[in-house]
Design a protein around this motif. Structure first.
Motif, PDB file in Angstrom:
ATOM      1  N   ARG A  20       0.724  -1.135  -0.174  1.00 17.39           N
ATOM      2  CA  ARG A  20      -0.085   0.007   0.056  1.00 17.39           C
ATOM      3  C   ARG A  20       1.003   1.218  -0.001  1.00 17.39           C
ATOM      4  O   ARG A  20       0.429   2.321  -0.520  1.00 17.39           O
ATOM      5  N   HIS A  25      -3.158  -1.776  -4.427  1.00 16.90           N
ATOM      6  CA  HIS A  25      -4.749  -1.886  -3.716  1.00 16.90           C
ATOM      7  C   HIS A  25      -4.513  -3.342  -3.261  1.00 16.90           C
ATOM      8  O   HIS A  25      -5.141  -4.190  -4.101  1.00 16.90           O
ATOM      9  N   ARG A  27      -6.187  -5.325  -1.507  1.00 14.53           N
ATOM     10  CA  ARG A  27      -7.709  -5.306  -0.594  1.00 14.53           C
ATOM     11  C   ARG A  27      -7.847  -6.923  -0.227  1.00 14.53           C
ATOM     12  O   ARG A  27      -8.547  -7.074   0.639  1.00 14.53           O
TER      13      ARG A  27
END
Length: 308
Positions: A20, A25, A27
């Motif tokens: 990050r 990203h 996630r």
């Protein structure tokens, strides 16, 4: 993510924070592999982070190894060689996060073997593929140390074994390991003096036939160059068996020196003995290593004498 080891959970957290910070990203991070290193896929990004989880080498030595690996794997990728590439989404250099040095790689989707596939035949074929890799590596323009996974790579492991001897490892085993390491030190100082016909060149360093991925579309990619080193091709051909050696020579890898291969196989088994240093940290590894350790004990002690 559930049922992660404490080591893997820590690796996911570190890899996610590092990714990050680099603008990725991450996630849905997930663990792909959890042994000596933890491999974390920063999904949905096509990026895999290798997080060292077991090791006794110092931080500076680890970073030197990682820089060599990124340089060699990156150079191979740039020439179009069939390798897993360093991730093009981040700088091609180690990333230090929370005191741990990480490397970032392109995610590839690995195909699983078919239920009826002859895995031994596949392995023999992959050993033949190592001839192509060696031909490509021979052109690498950078400098590399000689047999660094052995000297000095084994030194911190043997030191740790001396401090915290795992169950089943005897004082005689430790004495033998030290004697064999001394023989390897002498070999590394001047390998051509012992084996004048040895072909010294850049190598994968960790048995490339064991580190080839079959990915979507049937392509095969060499991976895990963290032990890249200069040495004789026999170091990359340890423990592949006679059929593997035949496949390598048929594929144009050149003749393999049986005497040098014998020494390198002894050195590879000593490396397995060194890996016992990790057993207190990862107890399940003991059973995995025991067959090779038994094989090491059955062999005559490794020694190196000058050729006539």
């Amino acid at each position: 993510m559930t049922n992660l080891s404490e080591r893997a959970g820590r690796a996911v957290a570190i890899a996610t924070r590092a990714g990050r910070r680099l603008g990725l990203h991450a996630r849905e991070p997930r663990v792909l592999h959890d042994v000596f290193n933890v491999l974390v896929h920063l999904a949905p990004e096509p990026v895999v982070v290798r997080v060292p989880s077991l090791g006794f080498a110092g931080a500076e030595e680890l970073e030197r190894k990682q820089r060599r690996e990124l340089a060699v794997a990156g150079w191979l990728a740039d020439t179009g060689a069939p390798v897993v590439r360093p991730s093009p989404l981040v700088p091609r250099e180690p990333v230090v996060t929370d005191g741990t040095s990480l490397t970032f790689w392109e995610f590839v989707s690995e195909e699983k073997p078919a239920a009826d596939e002859d895995l031994m035949a596949r392995f023999v074929e992959q050993t033949g593929n190592a001839a192509e890799l060696h031909a490509l590596l021979a052109g690498y323009p950078g400098e590399l140390p000689v047999l660094s996974p052995l000297v000095p790579g084994l030194r911190p492991l043997l030191d740790e074994l001396g401090r915290r001897r795992p169950d089943g490892l005897t004082a005689a085993d430790l004495d033998r390991a030290e004697s064999e390491y001394a023989a390897l030190e002498a070999l590394v100082v001047d390998l051509p003096a012992h084996f004048p016909g040895a072909r010294l060149q850049p190598l994968h360093g960790d048995s490339p036939a064991y580190n080839m991925l079959r990915v979507t579309g049937g392509r095969r990619l060499f991976s895990d160059f963290e032990d890249v080193t200069l040495g004789p091709v026999e170091w990359d051909l340890t423990l592949v068996g006679p059929h593997g050696i035949e496949a390598y020579e048929r594929a144009g890898g050149g003749p393999v020196d049986p005497a040098l291969l014998e020494v390198m196989e002894g050195a590879r088994l000593l490396q397995v003995v060194g890996a016992l240093a990790f057993v207190p940290l990862m107890p399940e590894m003991g059973a995995m290593l025991e067959p090779a350790v038994a094989r090491w004990r059955e062999r005559a002690p490794l020694s190196v004498s000058r050729s006539a």
